[in-house]
Design a protein around this motif. Structure first.
Motif, PDB file in Angstrom:
ATOM      1  N   ILE A 235       0.860  -1.186   0.000  1.00 38.54           N
ATOM      2  CA  ILE A 235       0.000   0.000   0.000  1.00 38.54           C
ATOM      3  C   ILE A 235       0.895   1.233   0.000  1.00 38.54           C
ATOM      4  O   ILE A 235       1.853   1.317   0.783  1.00 38.54           O
ATOM      5  CB  ILE A 235      -0.925   0.037   1.225  1.00 38.54           C
ATOM      6  N   PHE A 236       0.586   2.164  -0.872  1.00 40.17           N
ATOM      7  CA  PHE A 236       1.316   3.430  -0.939  1.00 40.17           C
ATOM      8  C   PHE A 236       0.409   4.526  -0.407  1.00 40.17           C
ATOM      9  O   PHE A 236      -0.782   4.567  -0.708  1.00 40.17           O
ATOM     10  CB  PHE A 236       1.739   3.717  -2.383  1.00 40.17           C
ATOM     11  N   TYR A 237       0.981   5.403   0.413  1.00 40.58           N
ATOM     12  CA  TYR A 237       0.177   6.474   0.997  1.00 40.58           C
ATOM     13  C   TYR A 237       0.975   7.767   1.003  1.00 40.58           C
ATOM     14  O   TYR A 237       2.204   7.764   0.917  1.00 40.58           O
ATOM     15  CB  TYR A 237      -0.278   6.106   2.418  1.00 40.58           C
ATOM     16  N   ARG A 238       0.259   8.864   1.085  1.00 42.40           N
ATOM     17  CA  ARG A 238       0.901  10.154   1.298  1.00 42.40           C
ATOM     18  C   ARG A 238       0.013  10.969   2.217  1.00 42.40           C
ATOM     19  O   ARG A 238      -1.216  10.869   2.191  1.00 42.40           O
ATOM     20  CB  ARG A 238       1.164  10.873  -0.017  1.00 42.40           C
ATOM     21  N   VAL A 239       0.661  11.754   3.042  1.00 40.91           N
ATOM     22  CA  VAL A 239      -0.027  12.576   4.035  1.00 40.91           C
ATOM     23  C   VAL A 239       0.116  14.040   3.645  1.00 40.91           C
ATOM     24  O   VAL A 239       1.202  14.488   3.257  1.00 40.91           O
ATOM     25  CB  VAL A 239       0.541  12.338   5.447  1.00 40.91           C
ATOM     26  N   LEU A 240      -0.992  14.766   3.726  1.00 41.22           N
ATOM     27  CA  LEU A 240      -1.001  16.214   3.544  1.00 41.22           C
ATOM     28  C   LEU A 240      -1.708  16.819   4.751  1.00 41.22           C
ATOM     29  O   LEU A 240      -2.513  16.158   5.420  1.00 41.22           O
ATOM     30  CB  LEU A 240      -1.748  16.635   2.276  1.00 41.22           C
ATOM     31  N   PHE A 241      -1.433  18.076   5.014  1.00 39.21           N
ATOM     32  CA  PHE A 241      -2.192  18.835   5.998  1.00 39.21           C
ATOM     33  C   PHE A 241      -2.845  20.021   5.308  1.00 39.21           C
ATOM     34  O   PHE A 241      -2.204  20.728   4.522  1.00 39.21           O
ATOM     35  CB  PHE A 241      -1.310  19.278   7.166  1.00 39.21           C
ATOM     36  N   GLN A 242      -4.119  20.223   5.613  1.00 42.42           N
ATOM     37  CA  GLN A 242      -4.939  21.248   4.968  1.00 42.42           C
ATOM     38  C   GLN A 242      -5.113  22.438   5.903  1.00 42.42           C
ATOM     39  O   GLN A 242      -5.424  22.267   7.087  1.00 42.42           O
ATOM     40  CB  GLN A 242      -6.300  20.661   4.613  1.00 42.42           C
ATOM     41  N   ASP A 243      -4.892  23.626   5.371  1.00 44.10           N
ATOM     42  CA  ASP A 243      -5.086  24.848   6.145  1.00 44.10           C
ATOM     43  C   ASP A 243      -6.521  24.914   6.657  1.00 44.10           C
ATOM     44  O   ASP A 243      -7.468  24.596   5.923  1.00 44.10           O
ATOM     45  CB  ASP A 243      -4.779  26.064   5.268  1.00 44.10           C
ATOM     46  N   LEU A 244      -6.699  25.326   7.887  1.00 41.91           N
ATOM     47  CA  LEU A 244      -8.045  25.344   8.458  1.00 41.91           C
ATOM     48  C   LEU A 244      -8.876  26.524   7.971  1.00 41.91           C
ATOM     49  O   LEU A 244     -10.109  26.462   7.983  1.00 41.91           O
ATOM     50  CB  LEU A 244      -7.959  25.372   9.994  1.00 41.91           C
ATOM     51  N   ASP A 245      -8.225  27.573   7.529  1.00 42.92           N
ATOM     52  CA  ASP A 245      -8.956  28.763   7.079  1.00 42.92           C
ATOM     53  C   ASP A 245      -9.220  28.747   5.579  1.00 42.92           C
ATOM     54  O   ASP A 245     -10.211  29.306   5.109  1.00 42.92           O
ATOM     55  CB  ASP A 245      -8.177  30.032   7.456  1.00 42.92           C
ATOM     56  N   ASN A 246      -8.328  28.128   4.834  1.00 39.84           N
ATOM     57  CA  ASN A 246      -8.484  28.088   3.376  1.00 39.84           C
ATOM     58  C   ASN A 246      -8.296  26.637   2.931  1.00 39.84           C
ATOM     59  O   ASN A 246      -7.183  26.125   2.918  1.00 39.84           O
ATOM     60  CB  ASN A 246      -7.465  28.989   2.693  1.00 39.84           C
ATOM     61  N   ARG A 247      -9.365  25.973   2.541  1.00 39.08           N
ATOM     62  CA  ARG A 247      -9.332  24.555   2.222  1.00 39.08           C
ATOM     63  C   ARG A 247      -8.553  24.259   0.947  1.00 39.08           C
ATOM     64  O   ARG A 247      -8.313  23.100   0.624  1.00 39.08           O
ATOM     65  CB  ARG A 247     -10.753  23.999   2.109  1.00 39.08           C
ATOM     66  N   ASN A 248      -8.158  25.253   0.223  1.00 44.72           N
ATOM     67  CA  ASN A 248      -7.376  25.036  -0.988  1.00 44.72           C
ATOM     68  C   ASN A 248      -5.873  25.161  -0.759  1.00 44.72           C
ATOM     69  O   ASN A 248      -5.104  25.095  -1.711  1.00 44.72           O
ATOM     70  CB  ASN A 248      -7.817  26.007  -2.080  1.00 44.72           C
ATOM     71  N   ILE A 249      -5.473  25.380   0.485  1.00 46.31           N
ATOM     72  CA  ILE A 249      -4.048  25.483   0.814  1.00 46.31           C
ATOM     73  C   ILE A 249      -3.634  24.221   1.561  1.00 46.31           C
ATOM     74  O   ILE A 249      -4.202  23.879   2.593  1.00 46.31           O
ATOM     75  CB  ILE A 249      -3.746  26.736   1.653  1.00 46.31           C
ATOM     76  N   TYR A 250      -2.636  23.533   0.998  1.00 40.89           N
ATOM     77  CA  TYR A 250      -2.172  22.268   1.557  1.00 40.89           C
ATOM     78  C   TYR A 250      -0.665  22.321   1.779  1.00 40.89           C
ATOM     79  O   TYR A 250       0.047  23.070   1.130  1.00 40.89           O
ATOM     80  CB  TYR A 250      -2.457  21.107   0.594  1.00 40.89           C
ATOM     81  N   SER A 251      -0.215  21.472   2.675  1.00 42.24           N
ATOM     82  CA  SER A 251       1.218  21.221   2.788  1.00 42.24           C
ATOM     83  C   SER A 251       1.680  20.434   1.573  1.00 42.24           C
ATOM     84  O   SER A 251       0.876  19.846   0.840  1.00 42.24           O
ATOM     85  CB  SER A 251       1.501  20.396   4.043  1.00 42.24           C
ATOM     86  N   ALA A 252       2.979  20.405   1.361  1.00 35.76           N
ATOM     87  CA  ALA A 252       3.535  19.445   0.412  1.00 35.76           C
ATOM     88  C   ALA A 252       3.320  18.045   0.977  1.00 35.76           C
ATOM     89  O   ALA A 252       3.405  17.832   2.188  1.00 35.76           O
ATOM     90  CB  ALA A 252       5.020  19.710   0.198  1.00 35.76           C
ATOM     91  N   PRO A 253       3.020  17.061   0.129  1.00 35.54           N
ATOM     92  CA  PRO A 253       2.782  15.708   0.637  1.00 35.54           C
ATOM     93  C   PRO A 253       4.080  15.024   1.053  1.00 35.54           C
ATOM     94  O   PRO A 253       5.153  15.321   0.530  1.00 35.54           O
ATOM     95  CB  PRO A 253       2.147  14.991  -0.557  1.00 35.54           C
TER      96      PRO A 253
END
Length: 532
Positions: free
Chosen positions: A121-139
């Motif tokens: 299984i391959f996975y990647r984790v991102l974190f999403q900004d709480l104020d702007n749902r279109n802003i993410y961390s790099a995976p």
């Protein structure tokens, strides 16, 4: 036995059903249902505005159909996990995870269920900004392999004792190199047998070695003193994750973690009051509460309670028809360290405690796996002292079973009377590697089936040993990695770092246990055929 068509169906079911039943999203203070949403376009923005993942990703508590995925953000943010059965993330499923908040030090975990067997299984984790749902961390990517139903060998590694005695991350040495050595074996999972951190061992900037050269450590504020505050305990786990070998290893090898003493302080037991001038907080119960919270936050462990004091560290895992693993907790329920010579069981002679012993007996009795591995954070027959008169582990010297040994004698008698077969003990703690064969014909207490115990470690800590065996349960020294008289607290650069590897053959069910050094050389190996 499942057909290839059924396995393919299971892979499709995983991709479809993980959205609905990926399980409770488990964090320190949140349990919620997972759900999937379509990935929208991410806004291109400056790195300062984006959440980041400074300490990588990890998986843990893997069993036949589930795994915990862990990570940490640098700020309040929502964890998102994307999973696929292909490395290029075709047919990816995106699962909404929990919000990482300050009260869990921005750590978060997701309990992923309904996994297909024998699948990478391959996975990647991102974190999403709480104020702007279109802003993410790099995976940040990771991978793991699920347990087989049939037809594949199992290989796992174990060891203990990381970043102890002032031996930290030395970039000149290559960091914690033993983790990279273990990773290169491509193991199915890793058992950390305790002393994941050394909360009571500060890391100095430099150590002068006996040849006059300098060992240079990376240092942090939290590792400059003994840990007393929750921030300092958390900082010990963060310190280890500064090492790229450790981060790479945990991204690819699921972790089964237990704790021992140094997650809190040396040789601790409940109710102890410290007599140590380094500490302002001397109430060990308070230190243990903080150390336990940090351990549960930073280890990829599945638990479902908001109260970390109630989260159980002892637990079991099935890894297919060949293997069950039983992880013990020999800290939380023990009585005080003492001369350990009581002749009658009581609360003072407990090591596991009544509830944990009953749990272990039930689990062993119910196990249908060929091999039953008991992961013990302390060895059984090696004498480990606490001061001049008291004992830290089970053993108290030659003679009949007394003190804590009464609890162990009861457990070993139960295994014999119920004819529970193929039980092997794995442990660490003593900072060298050894193989012990427990022979009732050479023991003072003889009412048990013969069994093996294997010791491994340290993993980037000081080398000690060898220790002294007692004769209560008849342990015979088959191998030890150090000669008597080895100088104590040898640095990792001396090469005397050790881990263990276990392979179970899919066809013969033979268990091969090897003890290996820093570069992976096999120092000792034995084939154990299963008892029919």
């Amino acid at each position: 036995m499942k057909t290839n068509q059924q396995l393919k169906l299971n892979r499709r079911q995983f991709l479809l059903r993980s959205a609905m039943t990926a399980g409770g999203i488990v964090t320190t203070n949140l349990v919620a249902k997972s759900q999937v949403f379509a990935q929208g376009p991410a806004i291109i923005t400056s790195d300062k505005m984006r959440p980041t993942i400074p300490y990588g990703v990890a998986t843990g508590d893997i069993t036949y159909d589930r795994v915990v995925i862990w990570s940490r953000s640098d700020r309040p943010a929502r964890m998102i996990v994307e999973c696929s059965t292909s490395e290029n993330f075709r047919n990816v499923q995106r699962i909404i995870g929990p919000v990482a908040l300050e009260n869990s030090d921005y750590t978060a975990r997701l309990n992923l269920r309904n996994l297909p067997p024998n699948q990478q299984i391959f996975y990647r984790v991102l974190f999403q900004d709480l104020d702007n749902r279109n802003i993410y961390s790099a995976p940040v990517n990771g991978t793991f392999r699920t347990p087989p139903i049939f037809g594949r060998d199992i290989l796992f590694v174990w060891g203990g004792d990381t970043a102890g005695q002032g031996w930290g991350i030395n970039p000149d040495f290559g960091g914690m190199k033993i983790y990279e050595t273990m990773r290169q074996l491509n193991p199915d999972f890793f058992i950390h047998s305790g002393d994941n951190i050394y909360a009571d061992n500060p890391i100095p900037a430099e150590v002068t070695l006996e040849d006059g050269t300098i060992w240079r450590n990376i240092t942090t504020e939290e590792k400059s003193k003994v840990a007393e505050t929750i921030k300092e305990f958390r900082g010990n786990y963060i310190y280890n994750l500064l090492d790229e070998n450790v981060r790479r290893f945990y991204a690819e090898v699921p972790l089964l973690a237990q704790w021992d003493d140094h997650e809190v302080t040396n040789n601790w037991y409940p109710g102890e009051i410290l007599n140590d001038t380094r500490y302002q907080v001397t109430d060990v119960n308070l230190l243990a509460q903080r150390g336990r919270q940090a351990f549960l936050e930073y280890m990829p462990i599945a638990y479902t309670t908001n109260n970390t004091d109630r989260a159980r560290i002892y637990r079991s895992f099935n890894y297919g028809p060949s293997l069950d693993i039983f992880m013990l907790d020999e800290r939380t329920y023990r009585g005080p360290n003492s001369p350990n010579r009581q002749s009658v069981p009581s609360k003072d002679t407990q090591m596991l405690g009544v509830t944990q012993v009953q749990w272990l007996k039930r689990q062993l009795l119910a196990s249908k796996a060929t091999w039953k591995v008991i992961a013990s954070d302390m060895p059984l027959g090696l004498i480990v002292r606490d001061g001049s008169t008291d004992f830290e582990a089970w053993a108290n010297g030659d003679g009949p079973a007394l003190g804590r040994e009464l609890e162990l004698a009861d457990l070993l008698r139960f295994i014999k009377n119920r004819n529970i077969k193929n039980v092997v003990w794995l442990t660490a703690d003593v900072h060298y590697a050894a193989a012990h064969y427990y022979d009732p014909n050479k023991a003072q207490f003889q009412d048990f089936k013969p069994f093996w115990e294997f010791v491994a470690g340290p993993l980037n800590a000081g080398t000690f040993g060898p220790g002294q065996l007692e004769n209560t349960f008849g342990p015979q020294l088959i191998f030890q990695s150090l000669p008597p008289g080895t100088r104590a607290n040898r640095p990792p650069s001396a090469g005397l770092q050790f881990f263990g590897a276990v392979k179970i053959d899919a066809n013969t069910k033979v268990m091969t246990v090897s003890l290996r050094n820093l570069v992976g050389d096999i120092l000792y190996s034995v084939d154990l055929p299963p008892e029919a």
